[in-house]
Write a protein that holds these residues in place. Structure first.
Motif: not given
Length: 301
Positions: A243-248, A252-258, A270-283
């Protein structure tokens, strides 16, 4: 008791469930908890890990029961009825046998202190001081992975990662687990990445990125092209970091993956709401490499 995830994402707050095992106070992030239930239908299993007490039937689902008292102290209590925490992470459901539930507390991530080097315990990811007592925040993913390594990131998942020259891609990674950082480094290095910078909490990561932004402006992208972050970390969680990266206005241009064990269909919003560009489960370690490749192709780096 069902858990209701009410917190807005990226606020720097977390809800933890405090519970008791063998007269000691522990905590789990509420986001992992499906419900807390009393169980009286244990079925024993033959020839299984000693910490696995058996399986239980909960809402027509068969769920493996882990004896948390045995994991933590090597002790085992026999009872016909007991309290369990039903959890979901790493795309599996698992139950943990406990003694009692105390309360749910809403706290700031910065209130969760990292264990110091002397008292470090690989099952404790943070210390919470609350009501003049120390509550230990446990690493439930590690507990399950230690019992069955196939449920998490392990060395055998690295074998099938395809190598190609990716040394032009610079990645910043944030994860509080030393084991996960090592496995990520091994995996990404094997895939051909050479420029990797690791941090063990979101606060350090944000300070580094802000420093690059102040020093180089929009040219910070020369030093980092992708951020990969866990969610659950002391000091600052991954949602707040993104969220803080995307509000800067610069970052904000930095791609962020959870990349987290907490990525489920019910929690992706939850990840979408803060601006995550991608989300994956750890396995899904191989898919992480593919996702990075996709971002690099789109950005033409």
């Amino acid at each position: 008791m069902k858990s209701d995830i009410l917190l807005e994402s990226g606020t720097g707050e977390v809800e933890v469930l405090e519970f008791i095992v063998n007269n000691k106070n522990y905590a789990i992030n509420v986001i992992k908890v499906k419900e807390v239930v009393d169980i009286d239908n244990l079925t024993k299993l033959p020839n299984c890990h000693p910490s696995i007490e058996g399986v239980i039937l909960c809402r027509n689902e068969i769920i493996t029961l882990i004896d948390l008292g045995y994991i933590l102290d090597g002790t085992r209590k026999q009872s016909s009825k007991f309290k369990t925490i039903i959890c979901e992470f790493n795309k599996i459901k698992v139950a943990f046998k406990i003694d009692d539930v105390v309360a749910i507390h809403r706290i700031k991530w910065e209130q969760i202190q990292k264990p110091d080097e002397i008292s470090t315990n690989n099952l404790v990811i943070g210390n919470i001081i609350l009501n003049n007592k120390i509550i230990l925040l446990l690493d439930f993913e590690k507990i399950v992975t230690d019992i069955n390594p196939s449920t998490g990131i392990s060395e055998d998942r690295i074998v099938n990662v395809a190598y190609k020259n990716r040394d032009n891609v610079k990645i910043v990674l944030a994860d509080d687990s030393a084991l996960i950082r090592r496995l990520l480094k091994d995996t990404l290095t094997k895939a051909g990445f050479k420029n990797l910078i690791f941090f063990d909490d979101g606060k350090q990561t944000l300070e580094y990125l802000k420093g690059l932004s102040q020093e180089k402006g929009e040219n910070f992208i020369e030093d980092v092209q992708i951020l990969i972050t866990d969610i659950e970390m002391p000091q600052m969680d991954g949602h707040t970091l993104i969220r803080q990266v995307k509000e800067d206005p610069t970052l904000r241009q930095l791609p962020c993956i959870i990349f987290s064990s907490l990525i489920t269909d019910n929690l992706k919003h939850k990840g979408i709401s803060v601006g995550a560009n991608g989300q994956l489960s750890k396995p899904e370690i191989g898919q992480l490499v593919d996702m990075v490749d996709d971002f690099m192709e789109k950005s033409k780096i």
